[in-house]
Design a protein around this motif. Sequence first.
Motif, PDB file in Angstrom:
ATOM      1  N   ILE A 278      72.820   3.656  19.051  1.00  0.00           N
ATOM      2  CA  ILE A 278      72.534   3.609  20.494  1.00  0.00           C
ATOM      3  C   ILE A 278      73.530   4.457  21.280  1.00  0.00           C
ATOM      4  N   LEU A 279      74.682   4.753  20.678  1.00  0.00           N
ATOM      5  CA  LEU A 279      75.671   5.603  21.334  1.00  0.00           C
ATOM      6  C   LEU A 279      75.368   7.086  21.114  1.00  0.00           C
ATOM      7  N   GLN A 280      74.367   7.341  20.287  1.00  0.00           N
ATOM      8  CA  GLN A 280      74.002   8.718  19.943  1.00  0.00           C
ATOM      9  C   GLN A 280      75.187   9.422  19.286  1.00  0.00           C
ATOM     10  N   THR A 281      74.924  10.574  18.733  1.00  0.00           N
ATOM     11  CA  THR A 281      75.978  11.256  17.991  1.00  0.00           C
ATOM     12  C   THR A 281      75.780  12.758  18.084  1.00  0.00           C
ATOM     13  N   ALA A 282      76.832  13.475  17.757  1.00  0.00           N
ATOM     14  CA  ALA A 282      76.777  14.938  17.817  1.00  0.00           C
ATOM     15  C   ALA A 282      77.927  15.502  16.998  1.00  0.00           C
ATOM     16  N   ARG A 283      77.781  16.755  16.633  1.00  0.00           N
ATOM     17  CA  ARG A 283      78.896  17.464  16.019  1.00  0.00           C
ATOM     18  C   ARG A 283      79.581  18.280  17.112  1.00  0.00           C
ATOM     19  N   CYS A 284      80.903  18.423  17.005  1.00  0.00           N
ATOM     20  CA  CYS A 284      81.645  19.008  18.135  1.00  0.00           C
ATOM     21  C   CYS A 284      82.762  19.928  17.643  1.00  0.00           C
ATOM     22  N   PRO A 285      82.451  21.208  17.435  1.00  0.00           N
ATOM     23  CA  PRO A 285      83.499  22.160  17.035  1.00  0.00           C
ATOM     24  C   PRO A 285      84.644  22.255  18.046  1.00  0.00           C
ATOM     25  N   GLU A 286      84.336  22.021  19.341  1.00  0.00           N
ATOM     26  CA  GLU A 286      85.373  22.129  20.375  1.00  0.00           C
ATOM     27  C   GLU A 286      86.490  21.116  20.158  1.00  0.00           C
ATOM     28  N   PHE A 287      86.153  19.961  19.573  1.00  0.00           N
ATOM     29  CA  PHE A 287      87.170  18.931  19.373  1.00  0.00           C
ATOM     30  C   PHE A 287      88.205  19.365  18.338  1.00  0.00           C
ATOM     31  N   GLN A 288      87.863  20.359  17.532  1.00  0.00           N
ATOM     32  CA  GLN A 288      88.811  20.861  16.541  1.00  0.00           C
ATOM     33  C   GLN A 288      89.913  21.704  17.184  1.00  0.00           C
ATOM     34  N   THR A 289      89.707  22.071  18.441  1.00  0.00           N
ATOM     35  CA  THR A 289      90.709  22.869  19.148  1.00  0.00           C
ATOM     36  C   THR A 289      91.656  21.973  19.928  1.00  0.00           C
ATOM     37  N   GLU A 290      92.861  22.471  20.149  1.00  0.00           N
ATOM     38  CA  GLU A 290      93.851  21.700  20.902  1.00  0.00           C
ATOM     39  C   GLU A 290      93.381  21.461  22.335  1.00  0.00           C
ATOM     40  N   GLU A 291      92.765  22.468  22.934  1.00  0.00           N
ATOM     41  CA  GLU A 291      92.290  22.348  24.306  1.00  0.00           C
ATOM     42  C   GLU A 291      91.196  21.285  24.408  1.00  0.00           C
ATOM     43  N   GLY A 292      90.310  21.249  23.417  1.00  0.00           N
ATOM     44  CA  GLY A 292      89.244  20.250  23.419  1.00  0.00           C
ATOM     45  C   GLY A 292      89.801  18.839  23.332  1.00  0.00           C
ATOM     46  N   ARG A 293      90.802  18.651  22.491  1.00  0.00           N
ATOM     47  CA  ARG A 293      91.396  17.319  22.341  1.00  0.00           C
ATOM     48  C   ARG A 293      92.174  16.912  23.588  1.00  0.00           C
ATOM     49  N   LYS A 294      92.770  17.883  24.286  1.00  0.00           N
ATOM     50  CA  LYS A 294      93.455  17.562  25.543  1.00  0.00           C
ATOM     51  C   LYS A 294      92.469  17.017  26.575  1.00  0.00           C
ATOM     52  N   LYS A 295      91.284  17.607  26.629  1.00  0.00           N
ATOM     53  CA  LYS A 295      90.242  17.109  27.532  1.00  0.00           C
ATOM     54  C   LYS A 295      89.848  15.683  27.152  1.00  0.00           C
ATOM     55  N   ALA A 296      89.688  15.448  25.836  1.00  0.00           N
ATOM     56  CA  ALA A 296      89.305  14.120  25.360  1.00  0.00           C
ATOM     57  C   ALA A 296      90.359  13.083  25.723  1.00  0.00           C
ATOM     58  N   LEU A 297      91.615  13.409  25.484  1.00  0.00           N
ATOM     59  CA  LEU A 297      92.706  12.481  25.790  1.00  0.00           C
ATOM     60  C   LEU A 297      92.803  12.203  27.289  1.00  0.00           C
ATOM     61  N   ARG A 298      92.521  13.221  28.077  1.00  0.00           N
ATOM     62  CA  ARG A 298      92.563  13.041  29.524  1.00  0.00           C
ATOM     63  C   ARG A 298      91.504  12.028  29.982  1.00  0.00           C
ATOM     64  N   HIS A 299      90.314  12.113  29.390  1.00  0.00           N
ATOM     65  CA  HIS A 299      89.255  11.175  29.750  1.00  0.00           C
ATOM     66  C   HIS A 299      89.584   9.758  29.271  1.00  0.00           C
ATOM     67  N   LEU A 300      90.207   9.641  28.124  1.00  0.00           N
ATOM     68  CA  LEU A 300      90.621   8.323  27.648  1.00  0.00           C
ATOM     69  C   LEU A 300      91.632   7.702  28.622  1.00  0.00           C
ATOM     70  N   GLN A 301      92.566   8.513  29.092  1.00  0.00           N
ATOM     71  CA  GLN A 301      93.573   8.023  30.035  1.00  0.00           C
ATOM     72  C   GLN A 301      92.957   7.669  31.384  1.00  0.00           C
ATOM     73  N   GLU A 302      92.021   8.489  31.847  1.00  0.00           N
ATOM     74  CA  GLU A 302      91.370   8.232  33.136  1.00  0.00           C
ATOM     75  C   GLU A 302      90.602   6.913  33.138  1.00  0.00           C
ATOM     76  N   HIS A 303      90.008   6.572  31.980  1.00  0.00           N
ATOM     77  CA  HIS A 303      89.257   5.315  31.867  1.00  0.00           C
ATOM     78  C   HIS A 303      90.138   4.153  31.399  1.00  0.00           C
ATOM     79  N   LYS A 304      91.435   4.408  31.297  1.00  0.00           N
ATOM     80  CA  LYS A 304      92.413   3.385  30.915  1.00  0.00           C
ATOM     81  C   LYS A 304      92.085   2.755  29.562  1.00  0.00           C
ATOM     82  N   ILE A 305      91.577   3.586  28.659  1.00  0.00           N
ATOM     83  CA  ILE A 305      91.275   3.140  27.290  1.00  0.00           C
ATOM     84  C   ILE A 305      92.561   3.217  26.473  1.00  0.00           C
ATOM     85  N   GLU A 306      92.900   2.112  25.831  1.00  0.00           N
ATOM     86  CA  GLU A 306      94.186   2.006  25.120  1.00  0.00           C
ATOM     87  C   GLU A 306      94.081   2.181  23.617  1.00  0.00           C
ATOM     88  N   GLY A 307      92.882   2.109  23.085  1.00  0.00           N
ATOM     89  CA  GLY A 307      92.669   2.279  21.652  1.00  0.00           C
ATOM     90  C   GLY A 307      91.251   2.739  21.413  1.00  0.00           C
TER      91      GLY A 307
END
Length: 319
Positions: free
Chosen positions: A67-96
Amino acid sequence: MNRIGLLTSGGDSPGMNACIRAVVRKAIYHDIEVNGIYNGYAGLIKGNIKKLELGTVGDIIHRGGTILQTARCPEFQTEEGRKKALRHLQEHKIEGLIVIGGDGTFKGAHKLAEDGFPTIALPATIDNDIPLTDYSIGFDTALNTVIEAIDKIRDTATSLERIFVIEVMGKDAGNLALWSGLAGGAESILIPEESYDLHQIVEKIKRGYNRGKKHSIIVVAEGIASAVAVAKQIQAESNLETKVTILGHIQRGGSPTAFDRVLASRFGAKAVELLVNGNYNKAVGLYNNQIVERSISEVLSAGREINRSMYQLAQQLSI
């Protein structure tokens, strides 16, 4: 820990929904909020995040896919992509974060762990190719789908006295082919982990026909050869009519078996317990029917092994 994230990534597998359900309900039991991240790591980079409620996961334990759907994401393999991901985790106050998927998903989880974010990885792939766990979510269901297909193909193979070459999924791992071939009584099983001699396979087929055998079933893992090419060579050498069935993505779908539903529920609950107890950056697995955890790095560095005694047994029983 008050708020966790959850995503599914890579190829879908039956039982992912059962695992999502277990994570959400176990977390809410511990008064922890769960945020669903839609479309895997790609959704995390885009910030596609929504709160999950008890009702969100109602009546999904029996459903295939995710139900969460899925995808492959080459961008996540890059440092810049992971910085974006971490930023969204912090913005939503997700701790784990709990991630559900296969080898690529585990590699992504390991990168997050290296960046200092608490992460738990759960194995879910029909290929059953994650090291240090006896089973991954979805393998049992896919296996039963393949066996059902083999049984049906055998009926028509017997009626028409033909050879059938059946190609199954598995990427570069032969587990699905090996297990289904043994359970389905295949005459030969071709897997990436073992070399094969097509001339010997043809000779075995001929011996069978000489003693009155009406059909032959050859199971080929997609990572070792093309079923079409194998069938053409068998027909050319044996002069016997040979047909091909490529099962394809039908192996990924369908309602999960009871085994996969229970396994997924156990994995999901364990992941929440690890986060609650501050035991981060772990991969959950099954060993001797016990739920175990190891570091994600240990799992990724371990070599994948095929059950060679099972392969030998399949050869001995198909004489």
